[in-house]
Design a protein around this motif. Structure first.
Motif, short mmCIF file in Angstrom:
data_model
loop_
_atom_site.label_atom_id
_atom_site.label_comp_id
_atom_site.label_asym_id
_atom_site.label_seq_id
_atom_site.Cartn_x
_atom_site.Cartn_y
_atom_site.Cartn_z
N ARG A 1 -28.77 10.48 -11.64
CA ARG A 1 -28.39 11.86 -11.25
C ARG A 1 -29.32 12.89 -11.91
N LYS B 1 -25.78 19.80 -12.65
CA LYS B 1 -26.30 21.17 -12.53
C LYS B 1 -27.26 21.50 -13.66
N ASN C 1 -20.72 14.31 -7.12
CA ASN C 1 -20.74 15.10 -8.35
C ASN C 1 -22.15 15.33 -8.90
N PRO C 2 -23.01 16.00 -8.15
CA PRO C 2 -24.38 16.22 -8.64
C PRO C 2 -24.38 17.01 -9.95
N LYS D 1 -16.35 24.24 -7.07
CA LYS D 1 -15.83 25.20 -8.04
C LYS D 1 -14.33 24.98 -8.19
N GLU E 1 -20.03 25.22 -3.56
CA GLU E 1 -21.06 26.15 -4.01
C GLU E 1 -22.40 25.42 -4.03
N THR E 2 -23.47 26.18 -3.79
CA THR E 2 -24.81 25.58 -3.92
C THR E 2 -25.23 25.63 -5.39
N ILE E 3 -26.27 24.86 -5.74
CA ILE E 3 -26.81 24.88 -7.11
C ILE E 3 -28.05 25.77 -7.15
N THR F 1 -28.00 16.80 -2.71
CA THR F 1 -27.95 16.95 -4.17
C THR F 1 -27.64 18.39 -4.59
N ASN F 2 -27.58 19.31 -3.63
CA ASN F 2 -27.55 20.74 -3.93
C ASN F 2 -26.17 21.35 -3.66
N TRP F 3 -25.12 20.67 -4.14
CA TRP F 3 -23.77 21.18 -3.93
C TRP F 3 -22.91 20.87 -5.15
N THR F 4 -21.90 21.68 -5.33
CA THR F 4 -20.96 21.46 -6.42
C THR F 4 -19.61 22.04 -6.00
#
Length: 402
Positions: free
Chosen positions: A78, A34, A31-32, A141, A148-150, A136-139
């Motif tokens: 984080r 945003k 859960n990085p 939706k 999705e990328t950040i 670290t560059n994902w989330t």
């Protein structure tokens, strides 16, 4: 692309939790975040518009106007990881805005000082690393649970696909990471049944990684990867485009050299190699060892813990257990197949794409020199390195007794 949940029980002697590795997401940061606190809005405003600012040649001017901010208001881990992600993306864009023929060789102090500060806090180098670009560059939706990328560089859907397929590769490794823990504990507890099950599970995970990697062909255009994306992942060590390195203003009057992003910075295969007792050539081994300095320290410590655990290979050789020997060899062969497939991909996305780009370029225009074309983003002579690593993996296969 969807993220599925994976389950495999692990025993308590060696635990993932101790090394900040997630039971659900492995080496991916769960859960990085945003968003950073409002104080850091000047960073976020630039990072969120990065592709446009680079393509319109405005990024350097925008960064030069940025206030010098302090990292003291980054309270949680984080937040610190997100800050490193943001500053690494802005740094790569700043250096490579005009392409590899005109890199910026001085990073201004309003970017260099906080980037080096947050890097020291996290134990990471001040450059974009795999832990930024992917971990670290994902989330997710909601409600579809799509990935999705950040942040992105120029490269559009191909970069989006490159990052997210690599996220899925890390996710596919999770049962394998848990199998490693189960196997180490089984060796410590002399439980051959549990060990056999774990080694078999590791093979399945490696095969799943290879299957997942195949999705790269569906999402990433080789010409865009070579001509656009690769440049923003390149570093300033062993790179003919920046032979001296990069001056971090306010940090050091001398240029500093750091390798660019590389799959060799993923902790997954380092852990698998140590567990299976695979020994690489001195040159390849030295590069892989150096890449561990580009991992979060807790992940590096996990690899070292696996390295110092009782030897699986030694146990297989001394046990006389034919089933275990077969399972071990199948695991090593699956890892060699993964590495062979990686060679196929690098040939398509780097070597063949470089030749095509060269064929399209009018001879009077500057382009990357031969040395650069044959190097990976981490700075290695990429094909000879990958073939050496694959061949040394195959050499680990043990002879079957009659």
């Amino acid at each position: 692309m969807e993220l599925q949940s994976q389950n495999l029980k692990t025993t308590p002697s060696l635990s993932l939790e101790k090394f900040h590795i997630s039971e659900d997401y492995g080496f991916l940061l769960p859960n990085p975040l945003k968003e950073l606190p409002d104080y850091y809005r000047p960073w976020m405003e630039i990072a969120n518009k990065l592709p446009h600012l680079i393509e319109s040649h405005q990024l350097r001017a925008q960064v030069n106007k940025m206030p010098l901010l302090n990292c003291q208001f980054l309270k949680s881990y984080r937040e610190q990881r997100l800050a490193h992600l943001v500053l690494s993306f802005v740094t790569m864009g700043y250096v490579w805005q005009e392409g590899e023929t005109a890199p910026e060789e001085v990073l201004p102090r309003n970017l260099a000082l906080p980037f080096v500060e947050i890097s020291r806090i996290l134990g990471l180098p001040p450059i974009l690393v795999h832990a930024d670009l992917v971990l670290t560059n994902w989330t997710i939706k909601n409600p579809e649970r799509n990935l999705e990328t950040i942040f992105l560089f120029p490269g559009g859907e191909s970069l989006h696909g490159f990052i997210l397929v690599t996220v899925l590769v890390e996710k596919a490794a999770v049962p394998g990471i848990k199998a490693l823990v189960q196997a180490v504990n089984a060796i410590l507890q002399t439980s051959q049944d549990s060990l056999l099950q774990a080694v078999q599970q590791l093979r399945l995970s490696v095969q799943d990684i290879t299957r997942t990697l195949r999705q790269m062909h569906d999402y990433v255009d080789p010409d865009i990867f070579y001509a656009v994306i690769r440049i923003f992942l390149s570093g300033w060590k062993d790179n003919p485009a920046m032979p001296a390195g990069l001056i971090y203003e306010g940090i050091s009057p001398e240029p500093l050299r750091y390798s660019g992003g590389s799959a060799a910075q993923s902790t997954v295969l380092h852990a698998f190699d140590e567990f299976l007792g695979i020994r690489h050539s001195k040159e390849s081994g030295d590069f892989l060892l150096r890449m561990r300095d580009y991992m979060p320290p807790s992940h590096r410590a996990f690899v070292e813990e696996i390295q110092s655990a009782p030897s699986l290979r030694g146990l297989v050789l001394s046990s006389g257990n034919g089933q275990l020997l077969t399972a071990y060899n199948q695991c090593v062969e699956a890892l060699a197949e993964l590495r062979s497939y990686h060679i196929t991909m690098v040939t398509k996305y780097l070597i063949t794409a470089a030749a095509k780009a060269k064929g399209r370029k009018p001879s009077h225009l500057p382009g990357p020199d031969q040395a650069l074309e044959e190097r990976g983003t981490g700075g290695t002579a990429v094909l000879s390195f990958l073939k050496s690593v694959r061949n040394k993996t195959l050499e680990a296969v043990l002879p079957q007794s009659d």
